[in-house]
Design an enzyme around this catalytic site. Structure first.
Site, PDB file in Angstrom:
ATOM      1  N   LYS A 107       0.665  -1.140  -0.100  1.00  0.00           N
ATOM      2  CA  LYS A 107       0.147  -0.091  -0.044  1.00  0.00           C
ATOM      3  C   LYS A 107       0.963   1.132  -0.007  1.00  0.00           C
ATOM      4  O   LYS A 107       0.565   2.117  -0.537  1.00  0.00           O
ATOM      5  CB  LYS A 107      -1.055   0.188   1.335  1.00  0.00           C
ATOM      6  CG  LYS A 107      -0.275   0.179   2.390  1.00  0.00           C
ATOM      7  CD  LYS A 107      -0.441  -1.086   3.400  1.00  0.00           C
ATOM      8  CE  LYS A 107       0.591  -1.400   4.302  1.00  0.00           C
ATOM      9  NZ  LYS A 107       0.404  -2.638   5.260  1.00  0.00           N
ATOM     10  N   GLU A 131      -4.887  -5.249  -5.520  1.00  0.00           N
ATOM     11  CA  GLU A 131      -5.880  -5.416  -4.833  1.00  0.00           C
ATOM     12  C   GLU A 131      -5.527  -5.718  -3.315  1.00  0.00           C
ATOM     13  O   GLU A 131      -6.330  -5.251  -2.636  1.00  0.00           O
ATOM     14  CB  GLU A 131      -6.696  -6.848  -5.465  1.00  0.00           C
ATOM     15  CG  GLU A 131      -7.892  -7.201  -4.667  1.00  0.00           C
ATOM     16  CD  GLU A 131      -9.020  -6.219  -4.764  1.00  0.00           C
ATOM     17  OE1 GLU A 131      -9.765  -6.025  -5.810  1.00  0.00           O
ATOM     18  OE2 GLU A 131      -9.442  -5.540  -3.535  1.00  0.00           O
ATOM     19  N   GLU A 192       3.080  -4.520  15.612  1.00  0.00           N
ATOM     20  CA  GLU A 192       4.639  -4.542  15.154  1.00  0.00           C
ATOM     21  C   GLU A 192       5.244  -4.175  16.430  1.00  0.00           C
ATOM     22  O   GLU A 192       4.896  -3.320  17.044  1.00  0.00           O
ATOM     23  CB  GLU A 192       4.809  -3.692  13.971  1.00  0.00           C
ATOM     24  CG  GLU A 192       3.921  -3.880  12.619  1.00  0.00           C
ATOM     25  CD  GLU A 192       4.746  -4.820  11.886  1.00  0.00           C
ATOM     26  OE1 GLU A 192       5.924  -5.230  11.966  1.00  0.00           O
ATOM     27  OE2 GLU A 192       3.909  -5.505  10.884  1.00  0.00           O
ATOM     28  N   LYS A 207      -3.894   3.611   2.581  1.00  0.00           N
ATOM     29  CA  LYS A 207      -5.044   2.776   1.982  1.00  0.00           C
ATOM     30  C   LYS A 207      -6.302   3.769   1.545  1.00  0.00           C
ATOM     31  O   LYS A 207      -6.907   3.635   0.592  1.00  0.00           O
ATOM     32  CB  LYS A 207      -5.704   1.848   3.240  1.00  0.00           C
ATOM     33  CG  LYS A 207      -4.623   0.600   3.349  1.00  0.00           C
ATOM     34  CD  LYS A 207      -5.043  -0.239   4.667  1.00  0.00           C
ATOM     35  CE  LYS A 207      -3.870  -1.221   4.838  1.00  0.00           C
ATOM     36  NZ  LYS A 207      -4.110  -1.705   5.910  1.00  0.00           N
TER      37      LYS A 207
HETATM   38  N1  HSE Z   1      -0.797  -3.479   9.460  1.00  0.00           N
HETATM   39  C1  HSE Z   1      -1.790  -3.583   9.073  1.00  0.00           C
HETATM   40  C2  HSE Z   1      -3.013  -3.775  10.005  1.00  0.00           C
HETATM   41  C3  HSE Z   1      -1.888  -4.531   8.006  1.00  0.00           C
HETATM   42  O1  HSE Z   1      -2.623  -3.818  11.350  1.00  0.00           O
HETATM   43  O2  HSE Z   1      -4.082  -3.791   9.516  1.00  0.00           O
HETATM   44  C4  HSE Z   1      -1.276  -4.573   6.652  1.00  0.00           C
HETATM   45  O3  HSE Z   1      -1.863  -3.453   5.830  1.00  0.00           O
END
Ligand code: HSE
Length: 429
Positions: A107, A131, A192, A207
């Site tokens: 993204k 997608e 993360e 996004k």
């Molecule tokens: N880190 C993103 C989330 C997932 O927590 O939705 C990958 O875009």
């Protein structure tokens, strides 16, 4: 069946890349039947070939040399699941220049460099599909570009980050503080080790930039998106929200109003019976409003190995069909307009505001006087008992411009008996 073989390579065998490989192996018969070709995974690039993996691919498929993939004339399609910009973008450019079709889940790369990459793909007469870059397994890009293409899209509004939705769900349902939920989510591997991109809303903004460009037919620069994350959300606002019949969600909001685009990511109060209010844990959902179709909502797993792999392999199948039909690029951004992005001070919304005030006669009338002078009409007020020296004064406004709210709050902050502007949330009804 046509015996022509389509050769596929994957860049990066992490969580998402492994999902793609698993789906290609597990569903190979059905995939081959659907495209009338044999689809073969011939190379996988990974920087660490010694890592223990659940998936054991033949040694001659694995490589740690990017050129084994990018310069192999036999490879037709490259799946990019490394993520980030460096060195990924250079790999993708090299692949497109070598006339390889590219499917990506990235993204950040699509949001920042999509236009450049679409042009390069066009020039080289290959596909560039993405997608999986929004909503993981939710088929939202293709829906906007194909199934809803008859519509003027008025709104795309969604929960597009699973990590923050998981954290907010825990804060709302279990009353746990932000720092504690984040620590637990990191321990369980849901968040993360460096959670900044998720927590501060960058991931949602990438996004939203992609969704809005497709929905409104106009490129959206990532720097034009108003961004606020969830790290300042306090339990007391969650409690007041409940009392007022709202829940707090991190929403990515794209709207077209009077031929201008509104693009913003921020914690938002939504009524507890709104379809997005029931989207909990790490799930994602995207609410779309079109002039012909009306309201729709897409719901599903926004991340993870197999859901994201599902979107990638669907792209792969589309690319193979394009190869067979000798066509390409049907899914790139059709940004045929150049619409202005509305300044935040011009957006119109309802607002929830918590002030911390000294509990003395006349405070409420001073505050409401300033709001009145600035065209801000109050819908409801809650005032609770003393906490320390101050009391929380919670107000919900009618629809007003953000500019008027901000001017009023600047004046209110100067009042002697107002200790602080505790919080401000936009409310989407
Ligand atoms: N880190 C993103 C989330 C997932 O927590 O939705 C990958 O875009």
């Amino acid at each position: 069946m046509d015996d022509s073989e389509i050769k596929v390579a994957i860049l990066g065998l992490g969580t998402v890349g492994s999902g793609v490989a698993k789906i290609l192996l597990k569903n190979s018969y059905n995939i081959s039947q659907k495209v009338n070709n044999t689809v073969k995974l011939v190379k996988v690039l990974d920087k660490d070939l010694t890592r223990e993996r659940e998936l054991n691919l033949p040694a001659d498929v694995m490589t740690d040399n990017p050129d084994d993939v990018l310069l192999d004339p036999e490879i037709d399609i490259i799946v990019e699941t490394i993520g980030g910009i460096n060195p990924t973008k250079e790999f993708v450019i090299k692949a497109l220049k070598a006339k390889k079709h590219v499917v990506t889940a990235n993204k950040e790369m699509v949001a920042k460099y999509g236009n450049e990459l679409f042009k390069l793909a066009d020039k080289n007469e290959v596909d560039f599909y993405f997608e999986a870059s929004v909503g993981g397994g939710i088929p939202i890009i293709r829906s906007l570009k194909e199934s809803l293409t008859a519509n003027q899209i008025q709104e795309v509004m969604g929960i597009v980050n699973g990590t923050t939705n998981y954290i907010l769900t825990k804060m709302i349902q279990e009353g746990v503080k932000f720092d504690n939920v984040l620590a637990e989510a990191q321990q369980k591997g849901y968040a993360e080790p460096d959670p900044t991109s998720d927590i501060e809303g960058y991931d949602s903004a990438y996004k939203l930039s992609i969704l809005s460009a497709i929905a409104f037919g106009s490129s959206v620069n990532i720097d034009d998106i108003h961004l606020e994350g969830i790290s300042d959300i306090r339990q007391e606002d969650i409690t007041y929200a409940k009392e007022l019949g709202y829940v707090i969600k991190l929403l990515a909001i794209g709207k077209e109003v009077d031929e201008e685009i509104e693009v913003r990511v921020h914690p938002t109060m939504i009524p507890d019976d709104h379809p997005l209010a029931a989207v909990n844990d790490a799930f994602n959902a995207i609410f779309v409003k079109g002039d012909a179709v009306g309201e729709l909502m897409y719901y599903g797993q926004g991340a993870g190995s197999m859901p994201t792999g599902s979107a990638i392999v669907a792209d792969l199948i589309d690319v193979i069909r394009n190869i067979n039909y000798k066509t390409n690029n049907r899914i790139s951004c059709s940004c045929y307009e150049d619409k202005d992005v509305k300044s935040m001070s011009d957006i119109i919304s309802k607002y929830y505001i918590r002030l911390e005030v000294i509990d003395e006669p006349g405070v409420l009338s001073s505050v409401s006087g300033i709001f009145g002078d600035n065209n801000v009409s109050i819908e409801s007020v809650i005032q609770k008992g003393k906490v320390d020296d101050t009391v929380p004064l919670v107000l919900v406004t009618h629809q007003v411009t953000e500019g008027d709210i901000q001017t009023a709050l600047k004046e209110i902050k100067e009042l002697d008996r107002v200790n602080e502007i505790g919080s401000l949330f936009r409310v989407e009804d």
